[in-house]
Design a protein around this motif. Structure first.
Motif, PDB file in Angstrom:
ATOM      1  N   PHE A  39      41.039  12.579 -14.686  1.00 43.29           N
ATOM      2  CA  PHE A  39      41.486  12.312 -16.051  1.00 43.29           C
ATOM      3  C   PHE A  39      40.778  11.109 -16.661  1.00 43.29           C
ATOM      4  O   PHE A  39      40.409  10.163 -15.964  1.00 43.29           O
ATOM      5  CB  PHE A  39      42.998  12.030 -16.064  1.00 43.29           C
ATOM      6  N   GLY A  40      40.669  11.149 -17.987  1.00 46.87           N
ATOM      7  CA  GLY A  40      40.287   9.962 -18.728  1.00 46.87           C
ATOM      8  C   GLY A  40      41.507   9.060 -18.902  1.00 46.87           C
ATOM      9  O   GLY A  40      42.614   9.398 -18.480  1.00 46.87           O
ATOM     10  N   ALA A  41      41.298   7.915 -19.552  1.00 48.44           N
ATOM     11  CA  ALA A  41      42.365   6.922 -19.703  1.00 48.44           C
ATOM     12  C   ALA A  41      43.326   7.260 -20.835  1.00 48.44           C
ATOM     13  O   ALA A  41      44.359   6.615 -20.969  1.00 48.44           O
ATOM     14  CB  ALA A  41      41.759   5.539 -19.927  1.00 48.44           C
ATOM     15  N   VAL A  56      41.120  20.285  -8.613  1.00 45.84           N
ATOM     16  CA  VAL A  56      41.578  18.899  -8.744  1.00 45.84           C
ATOM     17  C   VAL A  56      41.000  18.293  -9.998  1.00 45.84           C
ATOM     18  O   VAL A  56      39.788  18.353 -10.220  1.00 45.84           O
ATOM     19  CB  VAL A  56      41.164  18.082  -7.503  1.00 45.84           C
ATOM     20  N   LEU A  57      41.862  17.711 -10.819  1.00 48.37           N
ATOM     21  CA  LEU A  57      41.435  17.162 -12.106  1.00 48.37           C
ATOM     22  C   LEU A  57      41.177  15.664 -12.030  1.00 48.37           C
ATOM     23  O   LEU A  57      41.913  14.927 -11.367  1.00 48.37           O
ATOM     24  CB  LEU A  57      42.510  17.414 -13.163  1.00 48.37           C
ATOM     25  N   PHE A 114      44.928  13.400 -23.385  1.00 48.98           N
ATOM     26  CA  PHE A 114      44.113  13.157 -22.199  1.00 48.98           C
ATOM     27  C   PHE A 114      43.052  14.228 -22.058  1.00 48.98           C
ATOM     28  O   PHE A 114      43.330  15.428 -22.136  1.00 48.98           O
ATOM     29  CB  PHE A 114      44.974  13.160 -20.933  1.00 48.98           C
ATOM     30  N   TYR A 136      44.750  17.703 -22.560  1.00 50.78           N
ATOM     31  CA  TYR A 136      46.194  17.724 -22.347  1.00 50.78           C
ATOM     32  C   TYR A 136      46.832  16.801 -23.374  1.00 50.78           C
ATOM     33  O   TYR A 136      46.259  15.792 -23.776  1.00 50.78           O
ATOM     34  CB  TYR A 136      46.561  17.216 -20.947  1.00 50.78           C
TER      35      TYR A 136
END
Lengths: 112, 117
Positions: free
Chosen positions: B108-110, B105-106, B90, B35
């Motif tokens: 996410f990384g930072a 449901v995702l 992201f 994203y």
């Protein structure tokens, strides 16, 4: 095309007050999710509500869904300074190959 | 133990350069995503891979090329960087299969903040 639109764009409240954020979307959905993003961090999933559900609770969070109005609301009760973050709604339109589409988010500031 | 990790966290580079961002997930998920979040915090899907197969490819310039060597990794390579590529990218993952329909449901990384000068 973008589905979710959060309202308001920004919200500032005192600690202990309730915060309500709204989300409107455009097309049919399978489910709607809310995510939180702290400053400089990734998004964290909060709660999912399916299209056949009207209300869901998780701790201090309450989510409602009105598919006839294509809208959802997220209520955070007894807010804390740590709730300060951006909140995004995300909609999932159908099959697994359709992406999760995010709104622009509501920036919540909780003042201690 | 980080579930979805991205590197680098910050990347500053000149226009015209080529750069890569790497992503790894240790959740055993079968699907990974990239994203892009712009300066107004709008989050837009770019790509999605399921078990190394490209399943979502939104309208993204050809300069962006994702690569998934295995289902735990999804890298993003960007050629000929432009000013407009400056954003936070992201990576996310989810378990798409073997789930109740639509419960995607995702995690996410930072994020990786890319600044093109």
């Amino acid at each position: 095309s973008q589905q979710g639109e959060e309202d308001p764009q920004a919200l500032s409240i005192q600690e202990g007050e309730n915060a309500t954020m709204n989300c409107s979307y455009k097309t049919s959905i399978n489910n709607l999710q809310w995510y939180r993003q702290n400053s400089g961090r990734g998004l964290v999933h909060l709660i999912l509500i399916r299209s056949n559900e009207r209300e869901k609770h998780s701790g201090r969070l309450r989510v409602t869904l009105d598919t006839s109005k294509k809208s959802s609301s997220l209520l955070i009760t007894a807010s804390r300074a740590a709730d300060t973050a951006s909140y995004f709604c995300a909609t999932h339109g159908g099959s697994g190959n359709t992406p999760l589409v995010f709104g622009k988010g509501t920036r919540l500031s909780v003042i201690a | 133990d980080t579930a979805v990790s991205q590197t680098p966290k910050y990347l500053v580079t000149q226009m015209g350069n080529d750069k890569s961002i790497k992503c790894e997930q240790n959740l055993g998920h079968d699907t990974m995503y990239w994203y892009k979040q712009d300066s107004k915090k709008f989050l837009k899907i770019m790509f999605s891979y399921n078990n190394k197969e490209l399943i979502i490819n939104e309208t993204v310039p050809n300069r962006f090329s994702p690569k998934s060597p295995d289902k735990a990794h999804l890298n993003l390579h960007i050629n000929s960087l432009e000013l407009g590529d400056s954003a936070v990218y992201f990576c996310a993952s989810s378990q798409l299969r073997s789930r109740p329909s639509g419960a995607n449901v995702l995690t996410f990384g930072a994020g990786s903040r890319l600044t093109v000068l």
